[in-house]
Design a protein around this motif. Structure first.
Motif, PDB file in Angstrom:
ATOM      1  N   GLY A   1       0.802  -1.079  -0.056  1.00 32.15           N
ATOM      2  CA  GLY A   1      -0.021   0.011  -0.001  1.00 32.15           C
ATOM      3  C   GLY A   1       0.798   1.478  -0.043  1.00 32.15           C
TER       4      GLY A   1
ATOM      5  N   ASP B   1      -4.537  -0.595   3.997  1.00 28.78           N
ATOM      6  CA  ASP B   1      -4.372  -0.420   2.543  1.00 28.78           C
ATOM      7  C   ASP B   1      -3.668  -1.533   1.925  1.00 28.78           C
TER       8      ASP B   1
ATOM      9  N   PRO C   1      -2.967   0.814  -7.863  1.00 31.91           N
ATOM     10  CA  PRO C   1      -3.814   0.311  -6.695  1.00 31.91           C
ATOM     11  C   PRO C   1      -5.009  -0.462  -6.963  1.00 31.91           C
TER      12      PRO C   1
END
Length: 395
Positions: free
Chosen positions: A106, A115, A155
């Motif tokens: 993350g 994350d 991401p």
């Protein structure tokens, strides 16, 4: 008679005063004793120390991020792709195939935070190579059977997957992308046991574009490559480490950054070819030499262009022949993980070594990845390995 009464009263008064004074003094002594007991320092309890550091099972943490079920896979290998991504090779027992996954630390770069996520890349037996452009775009390259593929890491995962080129009738295939040259360098072995170093342009429309057939690629060097030899590893933005001929203890670097890409002979004292690490224009490696007391192992810097040792960083002694496991950077410091007798040791330059674990044949955890915070991830060494671990100590 009256006099005698006054005398009796006086005597009783004196006795009463003495009793009161004695009682007061006795109470004060007891009070001081209690206060003294309360104020006295408590002796420090001895700190219990374990004979060695342990590890924590983190299999469930990783499998949940990767979307896998417990017991459905065997772990083949793990490697830090860069400061954010960890490459994980698994054999998927349910699908009967070898798979590549990425574990994403993350944006915060920290292990096991909100994350963190994981995603499947492709079927492959090879670790990928990551190229980061000047504007921060991460492009992942990998080999799937005879195909060389790439995607952009975001991401959301691996997007815009493309097959760059396909090789046929080869025995071994390795690649190193170069962001500075916008090229991809490839080392492969043909059926005649020749090791060929070629490259192609990552720009579309060029005569040797990677989207063209391999016959149009630029050829750099060809070596006879008998079966007992192997390309040991690819070094990001640097080239390939390999062993040539019968000099099985002496390695070579095919340097892609020379004016004319070619081979640099490494010192014969570098015994652990599989653990060489690329750092700027230098290589970090372990040099083992013979001294009066036995063998001396040192962490050294090697010039990538000349192959000469330029500096000794640290002494790591004694060291087992099968070491080290990893040479890597974490927290702006070099970290070396290696075996010492039956210990897995972690060492930073000019600092005492830390024992990560004392292993046995029945319980043999292997460190694989040094995280950005300095902690170490690994896997159980017993095959088949189905357990991810995190060592409790930080080198």
């Amino acid at each position: 008679m009256r006099k005698t009464a006054w005398q009796m009263l006086l005597l009783l008064g004196i006795i009463l005063i003495v009793v009161v004074l004695f009682d007061t003094q006795n109470s004060q002594v007891q009070s001081n004793a209690v206060r003294s007991m309360r104020l006295a320092p408590t002796p420090a309890q001895p700190v219990a120390t374990a004979p060695f550091c342990d590890y924590t099972d983190v299999t469930q943490v990783i499998t949940q991020r990767l979307g896998l079920s417990m017991g459905s896979f065997n772990i083949t290998d793990m490697k830090k792709t860069d400061s954010r991504y960890i490459s994980i090779l698994l054999f998927n027992a349910n699908l009967n195939r070898d798979e590549l996954y990425l574990y994403d630390l993350g944006a915060d770069g920290q292990w096991n935070t909100q994350d963190d996520r994981g995603f499947f890349i492709d079927e492959t037996l090879n670790m990928p190579s990551l190229m980061t452009s000047s504007n921060g775009v991460r492009t992942l390259f990998w080999i799937s059977y005879s195909d060389i593929k790439r995607c952009t890491l975001t991401p959301q995962g691996c997007v815009n997957i493309q097959t760059l080129t396909t090789f046929t009738n080869i025995l071994e295939l390795n690649l190193v992308p170069s962001s500075s040259q916008n090229r991809m360098y490839i080392a492969y072995v043909d059926p005649q046991f020749n090791l060929l170093f070629v490259s192609c342009s990552l720009q579309q429309g060029t005569p040797d574009s990677c989207s063209n057939p391999p016959t149009s690629f630029t050829s750099h060097q060809t070596l006879f490559f008998p079966p007992q030899m192997s390309v040991v590893q690819s070094l990001l933005e640097t080239g390939f480490i390999y062993i040539q001929g019968n000099a099985i203890t002496q390695g070579h670097l095919f340097n892609i950054n020379l004016p004319i890409p070619g081979t640099v002979l490494l010192p014969s004292t570098i015994q652990h070819i599989q653990s060489i690490y690329s750092l700027a224009n230098l290589l970090v490696a372990i040099q083992t030499t013979t001294v009066a007391a036995g063998q001396l192992s040192e962490l050294v810097l090697i010039d990538q262009q000349t192959g000469m040792i330029t500096a000794v960083i640290d002494t790591i002694d004694p060291i087992n022949p099968i070491s080290p496991l990893i040479i890597d950077t974490s927290n702006s410091s070099l970290v070396t993980l290696y075996y010492q007798q039956n210990n897995i040791m972690g060492k930073r330059p000019s600092m005492p070594a830390v024992s990560l674990y004392v292993y046995s044949q029945n319980d043999n955890p292997i460190p694989k990845v040094i995280l950005p915070d300095g902690s170490v991830l690994g896997m159980m060494g017993n095959r088949p390995s189905t357990q991810f671990i995190r060592f409790d100590c930080i080198p």
